[in-house]
Scaffold this active site. Sequence first.
Site, PDB file in Angstrom:
ATOM      1  N   LYS A  29       2.362  -3.400   6.870  1.00  0.00           N
ATOM      2  CA  LYS A  29       2.309  -3.616   5.630  1.00  0.00           C
ATOM      3  C   LYS A  29       3.757  -3.411   5.002  1.00  0.00           C
ATOM      4  O   LYS A  29       4.116  -4.376   4.079  1.00  0.00           O
ATOM      5  CB  LYS A  29       1.227  -2.525   4.797  1.00  0.00           C
ATOM      6  CG  LYS A  29       0.119  -2.952   5.030  1.00  0.00           C
ATOM      7  CD  LYS A  29      -0.219  -4.027   4.124  1.00  0.00           C
ATOM      8  CE  LYS A  29      -1.835  -4.356   4.067  1.00  0.00           C
ATOM      9  NZ  LYS A  29      -2.142  -5.414   3.373  1.00  0.00           N
TER      10      LYS A  29
ATOM     11  N   THR B  87       0.837  -1.276  -0.157  1.00  0.00           N
ATOM     12  CA  THR B  87       0.051  -0.082   0.048  1.00  0.00           C
ATOM     13  C   THR B  87       0.842   1.293  -0.104  1.00  0.00           C
ATOM     14  O   THR B  87       2.115   1.287   0.612  1.00  0.00           O
ATOM     15  CB  THR B  87      -1.086  -0.033   1.021  1.00  0.00           C
ATOM     16  OG1 THR B  87      -1.296   1.330   1.510  1.00  0.00           O
ATOM     17  CG2 THR B  87      -0.162  -0.461   2.542  1.00  0.00           C
TER      18      THR B  87
HETATM   19  P1  NAP Z   1     -11.417  -4.714   3.000  1.00  0.00           P
HETATM   20  O1  NAP Z   1     -12.584  -4.426   2.046  1.00  0.00           O
HETATM   21  O2  NAP Z   1     -11.299  -4.192   4.245  1.00  0.00           O
HETATM   22  O3  NAP Z   1     -11.221  -6.406   3.096  1.00  0.00           O
HETATM   23  C1  NAP Z   1     -10.318  -6.989   4.113  1.00  0.00           C
HETATM   24  C2  NAP Z   1     -10.480  -8.523   3.844  1.00  0.00           C
HETATM   25  O4  NAP Z   1      -9.668  -9.213   4.784  1.00  0.00           O
HETATM   26  C3  NAP Z   1     -11.955  -8.875   4.134  1.00  0.00           C
HETATM   27  O5  NAP Z   1     -12.238 -10.053   3.506  1.00  0.00           O
HETATM   28  C4  NAP Z   1     -11.759  -9.463   5.435  1.00  0.00           C
HETATM   29  O6  NAP Z   1     -12.621 -10.666   5.921  1.00  0.00           O
HETATM   30  C5  NAP Z   1     -10.645 -10.207   5.542  1.00  0.00           C
HETATM   31  N1  NAP Z   1      -9.887 -10.493   6.849  1.00  0.00           N
HETATM   32  C6  NAP Z   1      -9.637  -9.389   7.803  1.00  0.00           C
HETATM   33  N2  NAP Z   1      -9.044 -10.155   8.772  1.00  0.00           N
HETATM   34  C7  NAP Z   1      -8.939 -11.206   8.683  1.00  0.00           C
HETATM   35  C8  NAP Z   1      -8.423 -12.488   9.254  1.00  0.00           C
HETATM   36  N3  NAP Z   1      -7.980 -12.474  10.382  1.00  0.00           N
HETATM   37  N4  NAP Z   1      -8.774 -13.657   8.684  1.00  0.00           N
HETATM   38  C9  NAP Z   1      -9.011 -13.746   7.395  1.00  0.00           C
HETATM   39  N5  NAP Z   1      -9.646 -13.007   6.726  1.00  0.00           N
HETATM   40  C10 NAP Z   1      -9.664 -11.593   7.352  1.00  0.00           C
HETATM   41  O7  NAP Z   1     -10.094  -4.273   2.386  1.00  0.00           O
HETATM   42  P2  NAP Z   1      -9.786  -3.988   0.467  1.00  0.00           P
HETATM   43  O8  NAP Z   1      -9.861  -2.405   0.466  1.00  0.00           O
HETATM   44  O9  NAP Z   1     -10.485  -4.875  -0.341  1.00  0.00           O
HETATM   45  O10 NAP Z   1      -8.230  -4.050   0.457  1.00  0.00           O
HETATM   46  C11 NAP Z   1      -7.580  -5.461   0.291  1.00  0.00           C
HETATM   47  C12 NAP Z   1      -6.307  -5.444   0.714  1.00  0.00           C
HETATM   48  O11 NAP Z   1      -5.483  -4.475  -0.001  1.00  0.00           O
HETATM   49  C13 NAP Z   1      -5.968  -5.335   1.958  1.00  0.00           C
HETATM   50  O12 NAP Z   1      -4.888  -5.994   2.467  1.00  0.00           O
HETATM   51  C14 NAP Z   1      -5.635  -3.923   2.112  1.00  0.00           C
HETATM   52  O13 NAP Z   1      -4.838  -3.448   3.432  1.00  0.00           O
HETATM   53  C15 NAP Z   1      -5.003  -3.557   0.700  1.00  0.00           C
HETATM   54  N6  NAP Z   1      -4.910  -2.159   0.362  1.00  0.00           N
HETATM   55  C16 NAP Z   1      -6.177  -1.740  -0.259  1.00  0.00           C
HETATM   56  C17 NAP Z   1      -6.243  -0.248  -0.584  1.00  0.00           C
HETATM   57  C18 NAP Z   1      -7.335   0.438  -0.904  1.00  0.00           C
HETATM   58  O14 NAP Z   1      -7.225   1.596  -0.956  1.00  0.00           O
HETATM   59  N7  NAP Z   1      -8.505  -0.216  -1.012  1.00  0.00           N
HETATM   60  C19 NAP Z   1      -4.917   0.404  -1.008  1.00  0.00           C
HETATM   61  C20 NAP Z   1      -3.715  -0.469  -0.814  1.00  0.00           C
HETATM   62  C21 NAP Z   1      -3.525  -1.601  -0.008  1.00  0.00           C
HETATM   63  P3  NAP Z   1     -14.169 -10.202   6.577  1.00  0.00           P
HETATM   64  O15 NAP Z   1     -15.200 -10.070   5.607  1.00  0.00           O
HETATM   65  O16 NAP Z   1     -14.446 -11.534   7.333  1.00  0.00           O
HETATM   66  O17 NAP Z   1     -13.884  -9.237   7.653  1.00  0.00           O
HETATM   67  O1  G4F Z   2     -10.403   6.518   3.440  1.00  0.00           O
HETATM   68  P1  G4F Z   2      -9.134   6.532   4.737  1.00  0.00           P
HETATM   69  O2  G4F Z   2      -9.668   5.902   5.820  1.00  0.00           O
HETATM   70  O3  G4F Z   2      -8.050   5.748   3.782  1.00  0.00           O
HETATM   71  P2  G4F Z   2      -6.569   5.713   4.300  1.00  0.00           P
HETATM   72  O4  G4F Z   2      -6.351   6.088   5.716  1.00  0.00           O
HETATM   73  O5  G4F Z   2      -5.831   6.499   3.249  1.00  0.00           O
HETATM   74  O6  G4F Z   2      -6.181   3.940   4.002  1.00  0.00           O
HETATM   75  C1  G4F Z   2      -6.829   3.450   2.834  1.00  0.00           C
HETATM   76  O7  G4F Z   2      -5.750   3.358   1.455  1.00  0.00           O
HETATM   77  C2  G4F Z   2      -4.627   3.100   2.065  1.00  0.00           C
HETATM   78  C3  G4F Z   2      -3.685   3.194   0.620  1.00  0.00           C
HETATM   79  O8  G4F Z   2      -3.178   4.299   0.714  1.00  0.00           O
HETATM   80  C4  G4F Z   2      -4.861   1.536   2.272  1.00  0.00           C
HETATM   81  F1  G4F Z   2      -3.815   0.824   2.450  1.00  0.00           F
HETATM   82  C5  G4F Z   2      -5.781   1.406   3.413  1.00  0.00           C
HETATM   83  O9  G4F Z   2      -6.097  -0.096   3.639  1.00  0.00           O
HETATM   84  C6  G4F Z   2      -6.996   1.863   3.187  1.00  0.00           C
HETATM   85  O10 G4F Z   2      -7.847   1.520   2.248  1.00  0.00           O
HETATM   86  O11 G4F Z   2      -8.707   8.254   4.881  1.00  0.00           O
HETATM   87  C7  G4F Z   2      -8.172   8.919   3.872  1.00  0.00           C
HETATM   88  C8  G4F Z   2      -8.035  10.276   4.500  1.00  0.00           C
HETATM   89  C9  G4F Z   2      -7.038  10.169   5.663  1.00  0.00           C
HETATM   90  O12 G4F Z   2      -6.063  11.066   5.728  1.00  0.00           O
HETATM   91  C10 G4F Z   2      -8.043  10.671   6.972  1.00  0.00           C
HETATM   92  O13 G4F Z   2      -7.288  11.198   8.003  1.00  0.00           O
HETATM   93  O14 G4F Z   2      -9.224  10.969   4.972  1.00  0.00           O
HETATM   94  C11 G4F Z   2      -9.026  11.452   6.284  1.00  0.00           C
HETATM   95  N1  G4F Z   2     -10.340  11.551   6.686  1.00  0.00           N
HETATM   96  C12 G4F Z   2     -10.858  12.913   7.226  1.00  0.00           C
HETATM   97  N2  G4F Z   2     -11.844  12.555   7.760  1.00  0.00           N
HETATM   98  C13 G4F Z   2     -11.166  10.600   7.298  1.00  0.00           C
HETATM   99  C14 G4F Z   2     -12.178  11.167   8.060  1.00  0.00           C
HETATM  100  N3  G4F Z   2     -10.942   9.263   6.975  1.00  0.00           N
HETATM  101  C15 G4F Z   2     -11.836   8.422   7.583  1.00  0.00           C
HETATM  102  N4  G4F Z   2     -11.872   6.984   7.445  1.00  0.00           N
HETATM  103  N5  G4F Z   2     -12.962   9.137   8.486  1.00  0.00           N
HETATM  104  C16 G4F Z   2     -13.191  10.427   8.406  1.00  0.00           C
HETATM  105  O15 G4F Z   2     -14.283  10.889   9.037  1.00  0.00           O
END
Ligand code: NAP
Ligand code: G4F
Length: 329
Positions: A156, A128
């Site tokens: 990570k 990430t």
């Molecule tokens: P998400 O919607 O939060 O999904 C997380 C998944 O992990 C869910 O299926 C959850 O299962 C599973 N999980 C959590 N804890 C677990 C455990 N102990 N054992 C087995 N399964 C578990 O995340 P996402 O946005 O799809 O992201 C996918 C991956 O990419 C994550 O590793 C995240 O850190 C990484 N990532 C995301 C972003 C982004 O912007 N979305 C960017 C960079 C990297 P349950 O449904 O059972 O909770």
């Molecule tokens: O949507 P966020 O919670 O995402 P964040 O922290 O960027 O993380 C996400 O992206 C990462 C990749 O860079 C992933 F690795 C991670 O798993 C996840 O998917 O927050 C985005 C921004 C932050 O700066 C936070 O401080 O939004 C700001 N923010 C402001 N108000 C808020 C809020 N975030 C959340 N969740 N809730 C608020 O009320």
Amino acid sequence: MAKRALITGITGQDGSYLAEHLLSLGYEVHGLVRRVALEDPSRRLHRISHLVDRLVLHPATLETYPSIFNVISRVALDECYHLAAQSFVAESFNDGFSTMNTNINGTHYMLAALYELRRDCKFYFAGTSEMFGKVRETPQTEMTPFYPRSPYGISKVAGFELTRNYREAYGMYCCNGILFNHESPRRGFEFVSRKITSTAVQIKLGMATELALGNLDAKRDWGHASDYVEAMHLMLQQPEPDDYVVATGETHTVREFCELAFCELGLDYGKYIKIDERYYRPAEVHLLLGDSTKARRQLSWEPKYQFSELVKEMVHADLAEVLQSGKAP
Ligand code: NAP
Ligand code: G4F
């Protein structure tokens, strides 16, 4: 013979899009899911309910090595996409220990089980942009040093290094994606994008009066999850394993996200936002902007969605959902 892939985190946002993508390419798709998800399918499997008949789901958890070992011993895998994680940055400040346990040990268990049982299986780790944290340069590339700012980011970085080490120590085909933020109508409600679009819709329909947020000035490079899962798959189809940044190359503030989302509903965001200190983080990542030149050149990957299209799609999906169900999302 169809290729066989295992997705951990298949019930999450990315897992659901990746499962769709791999099925469309003719893969046999297996998913690792927590038992609780199987026991509560209508809620916990909602993102994959339209696919569930075409998937093979295996109960397991990242918390224990034997449960992962059992799944991997049962399926002759070609590819493994390790997406499961505690993925919410704010929560990692509340419970850093469990975030570390799931994200670091869980990744180590996956790699160790593949090493023991399926050394030829290709492995993808969900790295990430949070690993860049307090960024050392802008835009961020594969060469930018890491400076994580949260227990999540630290976990990570450890997962990234474990993945690289299995590649270098044992010659396994292990890749790290360094993915910048990606969203969609399937995003969890705790993340800022979905919190904004779902609350804006509730305000429009008279079901809420305000939106409480923290730092509006944080900048993120936001793409669409459906574009990003294609990059994950492409990484595992290359002659050699490597690490890649996946990003749009555009950055926008949380404030801009609000402005666009509310505007889509004919509302002025400024009238509804309330700043709430509780949503500030102990250490913030202020600016993320990715340079994905390597992925674009070597994988021929490029995002299809523009930022404004992403926001629009999320707003209209939330609006349609509330109008259909009559309930707040
Ligand atoms: P998400 O919607 O939060 O999904 C997380 C998944 O992990 C869910 O299926 C959850 O299962 C599973 N999980 C959590 N804890 C677990 C455990 N102990 N054992 C087995 N399964 C578990 O995340 P996402 O946005 O799809 O992201 C996918 C991956 O990419 C994550 O590793 C995240 O850190 C990484 N990532 C995301 C972003 C982004 O912007 N979305 C960017 C960079 C990297 P349950 O449904 O059972 O909770
Ligand atoms: O949507 P966020 O919670 O995402 P964040 O922290 O960027 O993380 C996400 O992206 C990462 C990749 O860079 C992933 F690795 C991670 O798993 C996840 O998917 O927050 C985005 C921004 C932050 O700066 C936070 O401080 O939004 C700001 N923010 C402001 N108000 C808020 C809020 N975030 C959340 N969740 N809730 C608020 O009320």
